[in-house]
Design a protein around this motif. Structure first.
Motif, short mmCIF file in Angstrom:
data_model
loop_
_atom_site.label_atom_id
_atom_site.label_comp_id
_atom_site.label_asym_id
_atom_site.label_seq_id
_atom_site.Cartn_x
_atom_site.Cartn_y
_atom_site.Cartn_z
N ARG A 20 0.83 -1.21 0.00
CA ARG A 20 0.00 0.00 0.00
C ARG A 20 0.86 1.27 0.00
O ARG A 20 0.54 2.24 -0.67
CB ARG A 20 -0.96 0.00 1.17
N MET A 21 1.96 1.23 0.75
CA MET A 21 2.84 2.40 0.79
C MET A 21 3.52 2.62 -0.57
O MET A 21 3.58 3.75 -1.06
CB MET A 21 3.90 2.25 1.88
N VAL A 22 3.99 1.56 -1.14
CA VAL A 22 4.71 1.68 -2.39
C VAL A 22 3.77 2.03 -3.55
O VAL A 22 4.19 2.63 -4.54
CB VAL A 22 5.54 0.40 -2.67
N SER A 23 2.49 1.72 -3.39
CA SER A 23 1.54 2.07 -4.45
C SER A 23 1.45 3.59 -4.62
O SER A 23 1.20 4.08 -5.72
CB SER A 23 0.16 1.48 -4.17
N TRP A 24 1.67 4.33 -3.53
CA TRP A 24 1.67 5.79 -3.63
C TRP A 24 2.84 6.31 -4.46
O TRP A 24 2.76 7.40 -5.03
CB TRP A 24 1.68 6.42 -2.24
N LEU A 25 3.91 5.54 -4.51
CA LEU A 25 5.04 5.96 -5.34
C LEU A 25 4.66 6.05 -6.81
O LEU A 25 5.26 6.80 -7.57
CB LEU A 25 6.22 4.99 -5.19
N THR A 26 3.66 5.28 -7.23
CA THR A 26 3.22 5.32 -8.62
C THR A 26 2.74 6.72 -8.97
O THR A 26 3.07 7.25 -10.04
CB THR A 26 2.10 4.28 -8.85
N LEU A 27 1.96 7.32 -8.09
CA LEU A 27 1.48 8.69 -8.33
C LEU A 27 2.66 9.66 -8.44
O LEU A 27 2.73 10.45 -9.38
CB LEU A 27 0.55 9.13 -7.20
N PHE A 28 3.59 9.59 -7.48
CA PHE A 28 4.74 10.50 -7.51
C PHE A 28 5.62 10.24 -8.73
O PHE A 28 6.16 11.18 -9.31
CB PHE A 28 5.55 10.38 -6.21
N MET A 29 5.73 8.98 -9.13
CA MET A 29 6.52 8.63 -10.30
C MET A 29 5.90 9.25 -11.56
O MET A 29 6.61 9.81 -12.41
CB MET A 29 6.61 7.11 -10.43
N VAL A 30 4.59 9.18 -11.68
CA VAL A 30 3.90 9.76 -12.84
C VAL A 30 4.06 11.28 -12.84
O VAL A 30 4.35 11.88 -13.88
CB VAL A 30 2.42 9.33 -12.87
N LEU A 31 3.87 11.89 -11.68
CA LEU A 31 4.02 13.34 -11.60
C LEU A 31 5.44 13.77 -11.96
O LEU A 31 5.63 14.76 -12.68
CB LEU A 31 3.64 13.84 -10.21
#
Length: 185
Positions: A20-31
């Motif tokens: 769940r924590m690493v899933s948030w990295l997807t958003l930051f990676m896209v941004l």
């Protein structure tokens, strides 16, 4: 068996949290990817370099973390890609047997081999404090350590899945994710 199931639930909880924590990295990676693309085009237009290798490597590192640390969560959710031609037609007991044999003969040996070959590479990287050869690049040794962490998480999740499948075959009521369930992010 109850002790093993408690151990499996603890592994599941760790990988649920990490996933769940690493899933948030997807958003930051896209941004960050959008920022990198926009600044690269803007730099071409105005003639001033606004892009930095640091940001490009940060995006690459985030992708590596999502992939490596999310793999165990994906296994926990039974969402790994598999050829379902035969598997989907099996009974729950048949699926449990396929999962057990696949874990014992493929997943765990593969993870052990990766760890066996990666540990010396990661150790050497930490020993020399390896950095990117690109100007403004990031240190490489921390992201190489993420490889070890990711495969250790995957190994333990494989053990957890093995315990749950064996318990299921013994008639214990256990919760096993099915291929029809979605990842609940």
């Amino acid at each position: 068996m109850e002790v093993l199931l408690r151990f499996a639930r603890a592994i599941d909880a760790v990988n649920e949290f990490v996933g769940r924590m690493v899933s948030w990295l997807t958003l930051f990676m896209v941004l960050l990817g959008v920022y990198n693309a926009v600044t690269r085009k803007l730099s071409q237009t105005i003639g001033i370099d606004l892009s930095k290798n640091t940001y490009i490597e940060m995006q690459w590192y985030m992708f590596a973390l999502v992939f490596l640390w999310g793999a165990a969560y994906t296994l926990k959710a039974n969402a790994h890609v598999r050829v379902d031609v035969l598997y989907s037609r099996l009974s729950p007991r048949g699926k449990a047997w396929v999962d057990i044999l696949g874990t014992i003969f493929f997943l765990l040996p593969f993870v052990a081999l990766v760890l066996y070959t990666a540990v010396p590479i990661v150790y050497d990287s930490w020993r020399i404090r390896e950095v990117s050869p690109d100007p403004g690049g990031l240190p490489r040794y921390p992201i190489k350590a993420a490889l070890i962490v990711g495969f250790v998480l995957l190994f333990f999740q494989g053990i957890s899945e093995l315990i749950k499948r064996i318990a299921f075959l013994k008639g214990v009521d256990v919760e096993i994710a099915t291929e029809e369930e979605e990842l609940a992010l």
